[in-house]
Design an enzyme around this catalytic site. Structure first.
Site, PDB file in Angstrom:
ATOM      1  N   CYS A   1      43.641  16.419  46.424  1.00 14.22           N
ATOM      2  CA  CYS A   1      44.770  15.748  45.995  1.00 14.22           C
ATOM      3  C   CYS A   1      45.617  16.381  45.457  1.00 14.22           C
ATOM      4  CB  CYS A   1      44.625  14.193  45.107  1.00 14.22           C
ATOM      5  SG  CYS A   1      43.571  13.103  45.913  1.00 14.22           S
TER       6      CYS A   1
ATOM      7  N   ARG B   1      45.698  20.699  49.611  1.00 10.90           N
ATOM      8  CA  ARG B   1      44.797  19.815  48.628  1.00 10.90           C
ATOM      9  C   ARG B   1      44.346  18.658  49.107  1.00 10.90           C
ATOM     10  NH1 ARG B   1      44.979  21.983  43.391  1.00 10.90           N
ATOM     11  NH2 ARG B   1      44.242  20.218  42.753  1.00 10.90           N
TER      12      ARG B   1
ATOM     13  N   TRP C   1      43.132  13.152  49.299  1.00  8.20           N
ATOM     14  CA  TRP C   1      42.088  13.335  50.022  1.00  8.20           C
ATOM     15  C   TRP C   1      41.103  12.133  49.545  1.00  8.20           C
ATOM     16  CZ3 TRP C   1      37.018  14.332  48.299  1.00  8.20           C
ATOM     17  CH2 TRP C   1      36.039  14.747  49.340  1.00  8.20           C
TER      18      TRP C   1
ATOM     19  N   ASN D   1      45.176  12.466  40.486  1.00  8.33           N
ATOM     20  CA  ASN D   1      44.003  13.627  41.115  1.00  8.33           C
ATOM     21  C   ASN D   1      42.723  13.470  40.388  1.00  8.33           C
ATOM     22  OD1 ASN D   1      43.867  17.060  41.010  1.00  8.33           O
ATOM     23  ND2 ASN D   1      42.864  15.614  42.209  1.00  8.33           N
ATOM     24  N   GLY D   2      41.614  13.198  41.053  1.00  8.68           N
ATOM     25  CA  GLY D   2      40.160  12.996  40.099  1.00  8.68           C
ATOM     26  C   GLY D   2      39.698  11.807  40.565  1.00  8.68           C
TER      27      GLY D   2
ATOM     28  N   GLU E   1      27.958  33.652  54.670  1.00  9.79           N
ATOM     29  CA  GLU E   1      29.293  33.073  54.596  1.00  9.79           C
ATOM     30  C   GLU E   1      29.909  33.064  55.888  1.00  9.79           C
ATOM     31  OE1 GLU E   1      31.445  32.106  52.795  1.00  9.79           O
ATOM     32  OE2 GLU E   1      33.406  32.827  53.795  1.00  9.79           O
TER      33      GLU E   1
ATOM     34  N   LYS F   1      31.941  29.796  57.298  1.00 11.08           N
ATOM     35  CA  LYS F   1      33.420  29.761  57.855  1.00 11.08           C
ATOM     36  C   LYS F   1      33.502  29.071  59.291  1.00 11.08           C
ATOM     37  CE  LYS F   1      35.262  30.637  55.511  1.00 11.08           C
ATOM     38  NZ  LYS F   1      35.189  30.982  53.845  1.00 11.08           N
TER      39      LYS F   1
ATOM     40  N   GLU G   1      33.063  25.200  59.058  1.00 10.89           N
ATOM     41  CA  GLU G   1      34.046  24.376  58.549  1.00 10.89           C
ATOM     42  C   GLU G   1      35.197  24.147  59.344  1.00 10.89           C
ATOM     43  OE1 GLU G   1      35.237  27.668  55.041  1.00 10.89           O
ATOM     44  OE2 GLU G   1      35.745  25.594  54.772  1.00 10.89           O
TER      45      GLU G   1
ATOM     46  N   HIS H   1       9.304  32.090  61.528  1.00 11.55           N
ATOM     47  CA  HIS H   1       8.588  31.186  60.896  1.00 11.55           C
ATOM     48  C   HIS H   1       8.888  29.757  61.216  1.00 11.55           C
ATOM     49  CE1 HIS H   1       6.366  34.398  58.930  1.00 11.55           C
ATOM     50  NE2 HIS H   1       7.574  35.016  58.770  1.00 11.55           N
TER      51      HIS H   1
ATOM     52  N   LYS I   1      41.108  21.995  50.035  1.00 13.14           N
ATOM     53  CA  LYS I   1      40.951  23.042  48.916  1.00 13.14           C
ATOM     54  C   LYS I   1      40.903  22.530  47.644  1.00 13.14           C
ATOM     55  CE  LYS I   1      41.998  27.943  49.414  1.00 13.14           C
ATOM     56  NZ  LYS I   1      41.156  28.484  50.099  1.00 13.14           N
TER      57      LYS I   1
END
Ligand code: F6R
Length: 609
Positions: A2, A27, A78, A102-103, A482, A486, A489, A505, A604
């Site tokens: 947010c 965000r 978000w 935000n939170g 990584e 990438k 997402e 295995h 983000k």
């Protein structure tokens, strides 16, 4: 998660808010809203969808001759509590109180029950509206006293901007964990979740200290503790400007940020090489940092944690004591074994990731020394740590981290070399040579970026695939992790990273005709072992994308595509191979027609647990 903004001053508040929310949209991008003072009180406009949808709605209101406003608050969401609906979008109003948040308010259920008993019922499903109801129920005309009473009852993480209907053109803000930065300029006072929303107005700002109240007025900005005692803010200065936070001709932030890596690496590395040796004098990190240390724990989330996996290999290799990498969200609840002889390294682009911050606080409680590798100056993680090593990557806007990751790697390499040298485990001449190699990597990385057409061509072969594997050994395995995150997402293709020797295995059963396997084979010591593993997947008719260093021979029968990285010492190959994996993810997402910079369900700066 947010983005929030508040402005009061002499400019058109709606424009300041829409511009600010556009910059903060990385965000969160489920819904957006603003509230502003106008002649007849506070007006709220909110909608599901992106900030551009809100901007259209605001533009229609302007045409409909809504009165001018010079004070307002804005939010880009978000969703955490409650689905994506107009009603759940912020701002939320109760009586005289209109606020954005935000939170997460963790005890909102209990608060909701007690508020209901006094006849206050929310209309949304959000935790935020409960905060609005609570603050309104406590409000007696004295904003600071009311905020103090509310804070005593609220549990969780929050950054609020609050407007009281009977206090026109004033905004009150406070935070606990969630970020807030503020400044005052000739246009007025402005506060936001991130500097990207302030930079058009000022390069000088302050980070709002936790549990302090910021009072934004047209002609002044002031900071008080919860008892109303004035406190002087500690001013900071950013050394980048708005061009750094704009696309600058690139179609996406992600592509721009991939291309910025040579510069971000130079900015991060060069100031830390003095007399040809790694040097942290200017960062105030003394060589005595390692005195009495027998163990390192690296803790972080996502891509930053993957940088830690590479850091582990380098630190163990050079320092010869145990290094473990812990996912911050796990570490904090595991009753970890930490004491004064432990150095805990936290890594974070935003410096605000809730789990990483909590892991850091826990490490401090246990008496560990703490060092953080952080991109955002003055962020919570930076301020909580004993020592900070800033990555100078500049603002990273795309949700998928790229330039922050390689900058984090460079800091970990510098740390490993400095402390190997300082503790007598690496000779001076060898250390100088390594710094030379590290710097040589940057032009090689520039050359790797120029492979983008070939990488785009490969990505076209991946767009219809459902599963994909990344395999490697040693540093290549750490990098595979990584590469996998990438790709998944931003392209939404399922992928897994495997230590190449581990495939047989169990997982090899999934490797059938046409299944793409990105095989990283840059490490000399395990090259022939890696080639055997590639033969194993090729024997199952996998579609192999092979990545090797120049000079490493590979028969055409074992790959479908082969990318040869420019010649650098294999220790530095992860920097170059990271570029290939970033571009592969970028073009795959692009050719699947997806929103590269703002992938679904993500945002983000993860300021919630
Ligand atoms: C992936 C990505 C995330 C972040 C993670 C930690 O591309 O960006 O996995 O790395 O959310 O964020 P920071 O580094 O801000 O702590």
């Amino acid at each position: 998660m947010c983005g929030i903004i508040g402005f009061t001053g002499y400019a058109d508040a709606k424009k300041v808010m829409i511009d600010g929310l556009t910059a903060l949209e990385y965000r969160g991008y489920d819904s957006a809203g603003i509230a502003f003072f106008e002649e007849n009180g506070i007006k709220t406009l909110k909608t599901i969808g992106k900030v551009s949808v809100l901007a259209d709605k605001v533009a229609k209101e302007v045409v409909a001759k809504t009165s001018e406003s010079t004070c307002g608050i804005g939010h880009t969401r978000w969703a955490t509590h409650g689905g994506v609906t107009d009603t759940n979008a912020h701002p939320h109003t109760s009586g005289k109180v209109t606020l954005i948040h935000n939170g997460i308010i963790e005890n909102y259920r209990e608060l909701e029950l007690s508020l209901k008993e006094s006849g206050r019922t929310p209309v949304s499903q959000t935790d935020t509206e409960i905060a609005a109801l609570l603050i309104d129920s406590l409000y007696d005309g004295d904003a600071i006293k009311t905020i103090k009473k509310a804070v005593e009852l609220l549990e969780g993480a929050y950054a609020f901007c609050i407007m009281f209907a009977d206090q026109p053109d004033i905004i009150y803000s406070l935070r606990n964990s969630s970020p807030l930065v503020a400044c005052h300029t000739k246009e007025g006072s402005i506060i936001a979740s991130d500097m990207v929303a302030l930079i058009d107005y000022s390069k000088d700002y302050f980070v709002v200290p936790e549990m302090h109240v910021v009072i934004l007025k047209r002609d002044s900005i002031s900071l008080t503790d919860l008892d109303g005692n004035e406190v002087s803010p500690r001013m900071l200065h950013v050394n980048w400007d708005m061009t750094a936070a704009k696309k600058g001709g690139y179609p996406h932030f992600m592509l721009k940020e991939i291309h910025e890596q040579p510069d971000s690496l130079r900015n991060t590395i060069l100031p830390r090489i003095q007399n040809k040796l790694p040097d942290f004098t200017a960062d105030n990190i003394p060589d005595s940092l390692f005195d009495g240390i027998s163990r390192i724990i690296i803790t972080a989330c996502g891509t930053a944690m993957h940088a830690g996996l590479i850091g582990k290999v380098m630190l163990e290799r050079l320092l010869r004591f145990p290094v473990t990498v812990e996912i911050a969200s796990e570490f904090r609840y595991q009753d970890p074994i930490i004491d004064k002889s432990t150095l805990v390294i936290t890594i974070s682009q935003s410096g605000e990731t809730a789990d990483t911050l909590a892991a850091l606080k826990l490490a401090k409680e246990y008496g560990a020394s703490t060092l953080s590798i952080v991109n955002v100056k003055g962020s919570s993680i930076a301020r909580e740590s004993d020592y900070v090593l800033y990555t100078h990557a500049g603002p990273e806007i795309a949700v998928a981290s790229t330039k922050a990751y390689t900058a984090q790697l460079s800091c970990l390499y510098l740390l490993a070399f400095r402390f190997a040298y300082a503790t007598g485990k690496l000779e001076k001449e060898k250390c100088i040579e390594e710094m030379h190699e590290l710097l040589n990597m940057i032009p090689a990385l520039e050359e790797t970026i120029s492979f983008d057409k070939k990488i785009e061509e490969i990505s076209k072969q991946l767009t219809e695939k459902e599963d994909l594997f990344f395999i490697g050994r040693g540093l290549d395995y750490a990098l595979s992790c990584e590469g996998s995150i990438k790709l998944k997402e931003i392209s939404y293709i399922h992928s897994e990273a495997y230590a190449a020797g581990e495939l047989k295995h169990g997982t090899l059963s999934l490797v059938t005709e046409g299944v793409p396997v990105v095989a990283l084979a840059t490490q000399q010591k395990v090259y022939s072992k890696m080639i055997s593993n590639i033969r194993e997947v090729k024997a199952r008719n996998a579609f192999v994308v092979l990545i090797t260093m120049k000079g490493q021979e590979a028969e055409p029968s074992i790959y479908d595509y082969h990318i040869t990285l420019p010649e650098v010492k294999d220790t530095y190959a992860p920097f170059l191979a990271a570029i290939v994996l970033q571009l592969l993810a970028y073009y795959t997402s692009l050719h699947r027609g997806l929103n590269v910079d703002q992938p679904r369900n993500l945002a983000k700066s993860v300021t919630v647990e």
